[in-house]
Motif scaffolding. Structure first.
Motif, PDB file in Angstrom:
ATOM      1  N   ALA A 267       0.864  -1.186   0.000  1.00 54.89           N
ATOM      2  CA  ALA A 267       0.000   0.000   0.000  1.00 54.89           C
ATOM      3  C   ALA A 267       0.896   1.228   0.000  1.00 54.89           C
ATOM      4  CB  ALA A 267      -0.910  -0.001   1.213  1.00 54.89           C
ATOM      5  N   MET A 268       0.715   2.094  -1.011  1.00 52.08           N
ATOM      6  CA  MET A 268       1.582   3.293  -1.124  1.00 52.08           C
ATOM      7  C   MET A 268       0.744   4.566  -1.013  1.00 52.08           C
ATOM      8  SD  MET A 268       2.567   3.911  -5.112  1.00 52.08           S
ATOM      9  CE  MET A 268       1.304   3.991  -6.386  1.00 52.08           C
ATOM     10  N   PRO A 269       1.284   5.553  -0.312  1.00 45.76           N
ATOM     11  CA  PRO A 269       0.569   6.832  -0.258  1.00 45.76           C
ATOM     12  C   PRO A 269       0.682   7.554  -1.594  1.00 45.76           C
ATOM     13  CG  PRO A 269       2.702   6.998   0.846  1.00 45.76           C
ATOM     14  CD  PRO A 269       2.554   5.565   0.407  1.00 45.76           C
ATOM     15  N   THR A 270      -0.407   8.202  -2.008  1.00 44.51           N
ATOM     16  CA  THR A 270      -0.323   9.147  -3.122  1.00 44.51           C
ATOM     17  C   THR A 270      -0.983  10.429  -2.635  1.00 44.51           C
ATOM     18  OG1 THR A 270      -2.433   8.894  -4.308  1.00 44.51           O
ATOM     19  CG2 THR A 270      -0.771   7.180  -4.693  1.00 44.51           C
ATOM     20  N   GLU A 271      -0.951  11.488  -3.432  1.00 45.57           N
ATOM     21  CA  GLU A 271      -1.563  12.745  -2.996  1.00 45.57           C
ATOM     22  C   GLU A 271      -3.089  12.639  -2.909  1.00 45.57           C
ATOM     23  OE1 GLU A 271      -0.219  11.948  -5.770  1.00 45.57           O
ATOM     24  OE2 GLU A 271      -0.628  13.332  -7.435  1.00 45.57           O
TER      25      GLU A 271
END
Ligand code: TXA
Ligand code: MG
Length: 328
Positions: A25-29
């Motif tokens: 799971a990766m953060p994006t804006e």
């Protein structure tokens, strides 16, 4: 499953997991994405499995820059103009996939087009560059549930189903990217498939382009973009929209400085009536209010301008009666 603060070591570890076929799971804006190697059929299949997502719903492929995007899809002039104006950022372009793109068939659900996005979030950028592969990433929630804007939201939905969560704190846009496709005429007219973080007004101001609305927005069985399925972001509670007077016992999703009389759980998306702040708070507020266990949430009216268009779109879907599970 590990939740790691997104420092350099964690990003390198996440990149290895992606290259080895795992799920991160990766953060994006916009929101947290559930990332996998978009060129590996089995990895992409794991995304669908973890989310419980129907196979016909295609995924967005994330790349670090326009050059990487051009390896995967055929750009028309309008697409170039939009990419130059809004990438990196919350805009997704649906374009014809190149024959030699190497993408999994599952990632585009058998379509001849691919949805591409260059995210602006520094962690997403660093991860994409470290991994060196195109990364498929739908929102990191169970299919049909509310999109996640914190690592805790991701863990609540997907703990035990994925390999790692990279934590960079809350997402600052808060609603998903704007999805734009192109009409099949020689003018390459941009068509709005999903309102999102880049508003039609932004697009018109930056490029002079006017977005067309697709013709079949209400057709749930053969959506132009499966994200147009009516019920998509559902809390457990019933959601009432454009409420000026909440009923006794209802939770209140408020907006702006003037509130109706109300006693019970309340979250104000933006006390100063700021749509950007409201978008950033929207999904967390829906999750929080849902956790109070009220049977109904009353949402105050939010202006349908700027980011308010995407907010109203998500609220409308959250309020729609649930459709059958196999359509989510
Ligand atoms: O902000 C975002 O877009 C987030 C972050 C993680 O990047 N991702 C996201 O992905 O919202 P997802 O999978 O939840 O939504 C993808 C949307 C869906 O509405 C899908 O139907 C549409 O993009 N889409 C993907 N490929 C498409 C294609 N080839 N043609 C038409 N629509 C497509
Ligand atoms: Mg989603």
């Amino acid at each position: 499953m590990e939740i790691l603060n997104a420092d350099q070591a964690a990003i390198e570890k996440a990149a290895r997991i992606l290259r080895d076929g795992g799920l991160v799971a990766m953060p994006t804006e916009t929101v947290y994405g559930l990332a996998a190697n978009a060129q590996n059929e089995r990895s992409v299949a794991r995304i669908f499995e973890a989310k419980g997502r129907p196979r016909f719903n295609p995924l967005i492929v994330h790349i670090p820059d326009v050059a990487a995007a051009e390896q995967l899809a055929v750009f028309n002039d309008t697409a170039h103009q939009l990419a130059e104006s809004f990438w990196p950022g919350p805009l997704t372009l649906v374009l014809p996939r190149k024959a030699d793109c190497g993408l999994s068939e599952l990632v585009t659900a058998g379509l001849s087009t691919v949805a591409l996005r260059v995210p602006g979030h520094p962690t997403a950028q660093a991860l994409l560059r470290a991994a060196g592969i195109p990364v498929a990433a739908p929102s990191a929630n169970k299919s049909g549930h509310i999109s996640p804007t914190t690592s805790t939201h991701v863990a609540d939905d997907l703990d035990g189903r994925i390999d790692m969560i990279l934590d960079s704190g809350p997402c600052n846009v808060g609603v998903e990217s704007t999805v734009v496709t192109f009409a099949n005429d020689e003018k390459n007219t941009p068509v709005l498939l999903r309102p999102g973080g880049v508003t039609p007004h932004h697009i018109q101001t930056a490029t002079g382009l006017q977005l067309r609305r697709p013709k079949n927005t209400t057709n749930d069985t053969a959506p132009t973009s499966p994200g147009q399925l009516t019920s998509h972001y559902a809390p457990n509670a019933r959601l009432r929209l454009n409420v000026s007077q909440p009923e006794p016992g209802e939770a209140l999703l408020a907006f702006g400085p003037e509130l109706p009389p109300h006693c019970g759980p309340m979250i104000n998306l933006s006390a100063r009536g700021d749509l950007q702040e409201a978008a950033a708070n929207l999904f967390a507020a829906l999750r929080d209010l849902d956790q109070h266990g009220c049977s109904s949430i009353a949402a105050m009216k939010i202006p349908k301008i700027g980011l308010g268009i995407a907010i109203n779109d998500r609220l409308l879907r959250a309020a729609a009666p649930n459709i059958s599970d196999d359509q989510k």
